[in-house]
Design a protein around this motif. Structure first.
Motif, PDB file in Angstrom:
ATOM      1  N   PRO A 146       0.834  -1.207   0.000  1.00 25.36           N
ATOM      2  CA  PRO A 146       0.000   0.000   0.000  1.00 25.36           C
ATOM      3  C   PRO A 146       0.873   1.264   0.000  1.00 25.36           C
ATOM      4  N   GLY A 147       0.483   2.213  -0.814  1.00 23.53           N
ATOM      5  CA  GLY A 147       1.222   3.469  -0.907  1.00 23.53           C
ATOM      6  C   GLY A 147       2.310   3.476  -1.974  1.00 23.53           C
ATOM      7  N   SER A 148       2.573   2.324  -2.577  1.00 19.63           N
ATOM      8  CA  SER A 148       3.587   2.257  -3.635  1.00 19.63           C
ATOM      9  C   SER A 148       3.080   2.938  -4.899  1.00 19.63           C
ATOM     10  N   THR A 149       3.997   3.534  -5.642  1.00 19.80           N
ATOM     11  CA  THR A 149       3.658   4.081  -6.945  1.00 19.80           C
ATOM     12  C   THR A 149       3.711   2.929  -7.941  1.00 19.80           C
ATOM     13  N   LEU A 150       2.582   2.651  -8.584  1.00 24.85           N
ATOM     14  CA  LEU A 150       2.467   1.496  -9.474  1.00 24.85           C
ATOM     15  C   LEU A 150       1.829   1.890 -10.794  1.00 24.85           C
ATOM     16  N   LEU A 151       2.103   1.102 -11.802  1.00 20.39           N
ATOM     17  CA  LEU A 151       1.451   1.279 -13.092  1.00 20.39           C
ATOM     18  C   LEU A 151       0.164   0.462 -13.131  1.00 20.39           C
ATOM     19  N   ASP A 152      -0.767   0.887 -13.939  1.00 17.86           N
ATOM     20  CA  ASP A 152      -1.986   0.126 -14.178  1.00 17.86           C
ATOM     21  C   ASP A 152      -1.601  -1.100 -14.998  1.00 17.86           C
ATOM     22  N   PRO A 153      -1.845  -2.309 -14.483  1.00 12.84           N
ATOM     23  CA  PRO A 153      -1.435  -3.518 -15.213  1.00 12.84           C
ATOM     24  C   PRO A 153      -1.994  -3.583 -16.649  1.00 12.84           C
ATOM     25  N   GLN A 154      -3.185  -3.048 -16.859  1.00 13.83           N
ATOM     26  CA  GLN A 154      -3.772  -3.080 -18.208  1.00 13.83           C
ATOM     27  C   GLN A 154      -3.006  -2.196 -19.185  1.00 13.83           C
ATOM     28  N   HIS A 155      -2.322  -1.175 -18.704  1.00 15.99           N
ATOM     29  CA  HIS A 155      -1.540  -0.307 -19.580  1.00 15.99           C
ATOM     30  C   HIS A 155      -0.179  -0.903 -19.900  1.00 15.99           C
ATOM     31  N   VAL A 156       0.321  -1.765 -19.034  1.00 14.31           N
ATOM     32  CA  VAL A 156       1.633  -2.369 -19.268  1.00 14.31           C
ATOM     33  C   VAL A 156       1.546  -3.449 -20.336  1.00 14.31           C
ATOM     34  N   VAL A 157       0.475  -4.232 -20.313  1.00 10.69           N
ATOM     35  CA  VAL A 157       0.329  -5.306 -21.290  1.00 10.69           C
ATOM     36  C   VAL A 157       0.187  -4.688 -22.661  1.00 10.69           C
TER      37      VAL A 157
END
Length: 75
Positions: free
Chosen positions: A64-75
């Motif tokens: 929680p609180g991590s900066t993450l990419l949207d998995p759907q945008h990475v694929v």
């Protein structure tokens, strides 16, 4: 030899990386997952490289609180 590891965790960084990848004929992809059994695993990040000593990590799941990419945008 120098090494450079880059974390790509914003949409702007992902767009920049996508532009760079268009010019690359071949890449190596390594998936970081929650489990060694592929039927039980969830992808937490994508590691990409195409030249020695430089790699990119795209986190899509984390604490929680991590900066993450949207998995759907990475694929």
């Amino acid at each position: 030899p120098s090494r450079a590891w880059h974390v790509i965790d914003t949409p702007d960084q992902l767009a920049f990386l996508a532009d760079r990848l268009r010019a690359v004929p071949r890449i190596c992809v390594d998936l970081e997952t929650t489990h060694v059994d592929p039927r039980r695993a969830t992808i937490v990040g994508w590691a990409l490289c195409w030249q020695p000593g430089e790699a990119y990590y795209l986190p899509v799941q984390g604490p929680p609180g991590s900066t993450l990419l949207d998995p759907q945008h990475v694929v």
